[in-house]
Design a protein around this motif. Structure first.
Motif, PDB file in Angstrom:
ATOM      1  N   GLY A   1      -4.265  -5.163   0.547  1.00 21.85           N
ATOM      2  CA  GLY A   1      -3.301  -4.301  -0.092  1.00 21.85           C
ATOM      3  C   GLY A   1      -3.937  -3.428  -1.197  1.00 21.85           C
ATOM      4  O   GLY A   1      -5.131  -3.270  -1.280  1.00 21.85           O
ATOM      5  N   THR A   2      -3.060  -2.908  -1.996  1.00 25.99           N
ATOM      6  CA  THR A   2      -3.488  -2.096  -3.136  1.00 25.99           C
ATOM      7  C   THR A   2      -2.765  -2.587  -4.379  1.00 25.99           C
ATOM      8  O   THR A   2      -1.643  -2.141  -4.659  1.00 25.99           O
ATOM      9  CB  THR A   2      -3.152  -0.602  -2.896  1.00 25.99           C
TER      10      THR A   2
ATOM     11  N   TYR B   1      -7.558   2.354  10.232  1.00 24.57           N
ATOM     12  CA  TYR B   1      -8.423   1.284  10.759  1.00 24.57           C
ATOM     13  C   TYR B   1      -7.990  -0.102  10.272  1.00 24.57           C
ATOM     14  O   TYR B   1      -8.576  -1.109  10.617  1.00 24.57           O
ATOM     15  CB  TYR B   1      -9.874   1.517  10.293  1.00 24.57           C
ATOM     16  N   CYS B   2      -6.940  -0.124   9.439  1.00 24.63           N
ATOM     17  CA  CYS B   2      -6.674  -1.340   8.657  1.00 24.63           C
ATOM     18  C   CYS B   2      -5.871  -2.383   9.417  1.00 24.63           C
ATOM     19  O   CYS B   2      -4.788  -2.094   9.928  1.00 24.63           O
ATOM     20  CB  CYS B   2      -5.920  -0.960   7.388  1.00 24.63           C
TER      21      CYS B   2
ATOM     22  N   ARG C   1      -7.344   7.595   4.669  1.00 20.69           N
ATOM     23  CA  ARG C   1      -7.321   7.243   3.245  1.00 20.69           C
ATOM     24  C   ARG C   1      -6.488   8.271   2.498  1.00 20.69           C
ATOM     25  O   ARG C   1      -6.493   9.457   2.839  1.00 20.69           O
ATOM     26  CB  ARG C   1      -8.746   7.204   2.655  1.00 20.69           C
TER      27      ARG C   1
ATOM     28  N   CYS D   1       0.853  -1.201   0.000  1.00 16.08           N
ATOM     29  CA  CYS D   1       0.000   0.000   0.000  1.00 16.08           C
ATOM     30  C   CYS D   1       0.880   1.238   0.000  1.00 16.08           C
ATOM     31  O   CYS D   1       2.059   1.174   0.365  1.00 16.08           O
ATOM     32  CB  CYS D   1      -0.902   0.020   1.238  1.00 16.08           C
TER      33      CYS D   1
ATOM     34  N   GLN E   1       0.111   4.007   1.798  1.00 20.67           N
ATOM     35  CA  GLN E   1       0.191   4.364   3.216  1.00 20.67           C
ATOM     36  C   GLN E   1      -0.833   3.513   3.949  1.00 20.67           C
ATOM     37  O   GLN E   1      -1.721   2.934   3.335  1.00 20.67           O
ATOM     38  CB  GLN E   1      -0.053   5.862   3.439  1.00 20.67           C
ATOM     39  N   LYS E   2      -0.669   3.413   5.258  1.00 20.84           N
ATOM     40  CA  LYS E   2      -1.552   2.528   6.008  1.00 20.84           C
ATOM     41  C   LYS E   2      -2.762   3.319   6.518  1.00 20.84           C
ATOM     42  O   LYS E   2      -2.604   4.365   7.161  1.00 20.84           O
ATOM     43  CB  LYS E   2      -0.755   1.950   7.182  1.00 20.84           C
ATOM     44  N   CYS E   3      -3.964   2.845   6.232  1.00 18.88           N
ATOM     45  CA  CYS E   3      -5.174   3.499   6.751  1.00 18.88           C
ATOM     46  C   CYS E   3      -5.280   3.229   8.258  1.00 18.88           C
ATOM     47  O   CYS E   3      -4.856   2.174   8.730  1.00 18.88           O
ATOM     48  CB  CYS E   3      -6.409   2.976   6.025  1.00 18.88           C
TER      49      CYS E   3
ATOM     50  N   PHE F   1      -5.657  -5.414   7.658  1.00 18.23           N
ATOM     51  CA  PHE F   1      -5.356  -6.356   6.571  1.00 18.23           C
ATOM     52  C   PHE F   1      -3.843  -6.501   6.491  1.00 18.23           C
ATOM     53  O   PHE F   1      -3.100  -5.599   6.872  1.00 18.23           O
ATOM     54  CB  PHE F   1      -5.841  -5.822   5.213  1.00 18.23           C
TER      55      PHE F   1
HETATM   56  S1  SF4 Z   1      -5.220  -2.588   2.507  1.00 17.23           S
HETATM   57 FE1  SF4 Z   1      -6.784  -1.050   2.012  1.00 17.23          FE
HETATM   58  S2  SF4 Z   1      -7.500  -0.370   4.023  1.00 17.23           S
HETATM   59 FE2  SF4 Z   1      -5.529  -1.396   4.350  1.00 17.23          FE
HETATM   60  S3  SF4 Z   1      -3.989   0.226   4.270  1.00 17.23           S
HETATM   61 FE3  SF4 Z   1      -4.146  -0.615   2.215  1.00 17.23          FE
HETATM   62  S4  SF4 Z   1      -5.661   0.727   1.202  1.00 17.23           S
HETATM   63 FE4  SF4 Z   1      -5.871   1.066   3.406  1.00 17.23          FE
END
Ligand code: SF4
Length: 379
Positions: A64-65, A16-17, A135, A10, A12-14, A19
């Motif tokens: 991820g992204t 709340y995430c 975000r 990603c 950057q890290k959100c 994952f």
């Molecule tokens: S996986 Fe999704 S929610 Fe988690 S940091 Fe990456 S973009 Fe944000």
């Protein structure tokens, strides 16, 4: 049957995430992501030899992204998977994308590689709410991304939305739903914010620094989504998912029907030959493993027939069409009415499930208490 590929990177890290994903800089992008793709190839080859010839109908590249990677590399990966694994000629190929990292040229390349569905992480259409959850994109970028995708010929679009965000009002949620419908996606997912332990968001809420809507307000927000989206012509086909007729997500339906699938990449889960597994989330270990030895599962388990039947009921009850009685009997040679008679009786007494059109389904009331419905089938 399908394939899930996890791209754990990603920008950057959100807040709340929880994952499995790591933030990559431009520097890392050249080294780590390159090796990661090589390992994905090796892992796909391994599963290709284990899987046999059963046809695969869906490929889902998530994270991820995934769009953090150059579109050329994603296109090469998809082409490789389609040659290596027994996909049907016209599989559903979904890629998750962040409005921040989506370009027209990238979308064109992905479409040429066979991508025919894009899932965009939009979450909300208010910049202050997006900033509040960490975000990286803006509401305007989300709107532009939908137009970019359509221009590139990718018209089967899912928008991921979230409710219960810090400071979010019902009015703002209604506005997000209205703007979403106006963009005309074929599929919409609505999830409530989950405060996962270990995330900054959970800590801030616990310490009283941030306030999120309470349970009652979140239930109202969910009810509002059901009402507005069905009124706009979307079919509510799974607890959190709505689609235009004929556009339900083929890949996710595999999960809800508890069908086998191959999971590739760090942290990915798969279900192959009655074995459920989760890959290591340690990227270095993953790279080492596929360089030299057997797969590094973080966890794996042989699933018994009884367990599989329970799981089929538990995930199947998330679908508004419910669990089809005849299909269950054909699959397991036993009736779920006999196996779960006590659970079904209790749930019916509470008005949470009902029989309709040959299926056991959640009721409107059951929709709001889906966890309790699912758990009742765990023997
Ligand atoms: S996986 Fe999704 S929610 Fe988690 S940091 Fe990456 S973009 Fe944000």
């Amino acid at each position: 049957m399908g394939v899930y590929v996890h791209i754990p990177f990603c920008e950057q890290k959100c807040h709340y995430c929880d994952f499995h994903s790591v933030v990559v800089s431009d520097q890392d992008r050249l080294s780590v992501t390159g090796s990661y793709l090589v390992s994905l190839h090796k892992e796909a080859r391994y599963w290709s030899s284990v899987w046999g010839g059963e046809a695969l109908f869906a490929l889902f590249v998530g994270g991820g992204t995934p769009t953090v990677l150059p579109a050329e590399e994603l296109a090469d990966l998809i082409a490789f998977l389609r040659t290596e694994l027994p996909f049907v000629d016209d599989p559903e190929i979904t890629i998750e994308a962040n409005p921040h990292s989506l370009t027209y040229m990238g979308a064109r390349l992905l479409r040429q590689a066979g991508v025919n569905r894009v899932s965009l992480g939009v979450q909300a259409f208010q910049d202050h709410l997006l900033r509040g959850i960490g975000r990286i994109h803006s509401a305007e970028q989300a709107r532009e991304s939908v137009q970019t995708l359509k221009k590139a010929g990718l018209t089967n679009i899912n928008l991921d939305l979230m409710f219960g965000l810090p400071g979010q009002t019902s009015h703002e949620w209604a506005d997000t739903l209205r703007q979403t419908v106006a963009l005309g996606p074929s599929h919409i997912s609505c999830y409530s914010l989950i405060l996962e332990e270990g995330t900054p968001m959970e800590k801030w809420v616990r310490e009283g620094l941030v306030h999120v809507p309470g349970d009652d307000q979140q239930a109202e927000m969910y009810a509002l989504a059901c009402k507005m989206l069905t009124k706009a012509g979307y079919e509510h086909y799974e607890i959190s998912n709505f689609s235009e007729p004929g556009f339900s997500c083929r890949h996710n339906l595999l999960y809800w029907h508890n069908k086998p699938f191959i999971g590739l990449g760090t942290g990915a889960t798969g279900y192959v030959q009655q074995c459920r597994y989760t890959n290591t989330t340690d990227i270095q270990e993953y790279l080492r493993t596929w360089g030299e030895g057997p797969p590094a599962f973080r966890w794996s388990e042989q699933v018994s027939r009884d367990q599989e039947m329970d799981e089929t009921m538990m995930v199947g009850m998330r679908l508004l069409g419910g669990v089809d009685e005849a299909a269950f009997r054909a699959r397991y040679q036993v009736s779920f009415r006999d196996l779960y008679s006590d659970a079904i009786e209790e749930l019916m007494k509470r008005g949470l499930v009902q029989f309709s059109a040959g299926s056991l389904q959640v009721t409107q009331r059951g929709l709001f208490l889906e966890n309790q419905v699912s758990l009742a089938f765990l023997r």
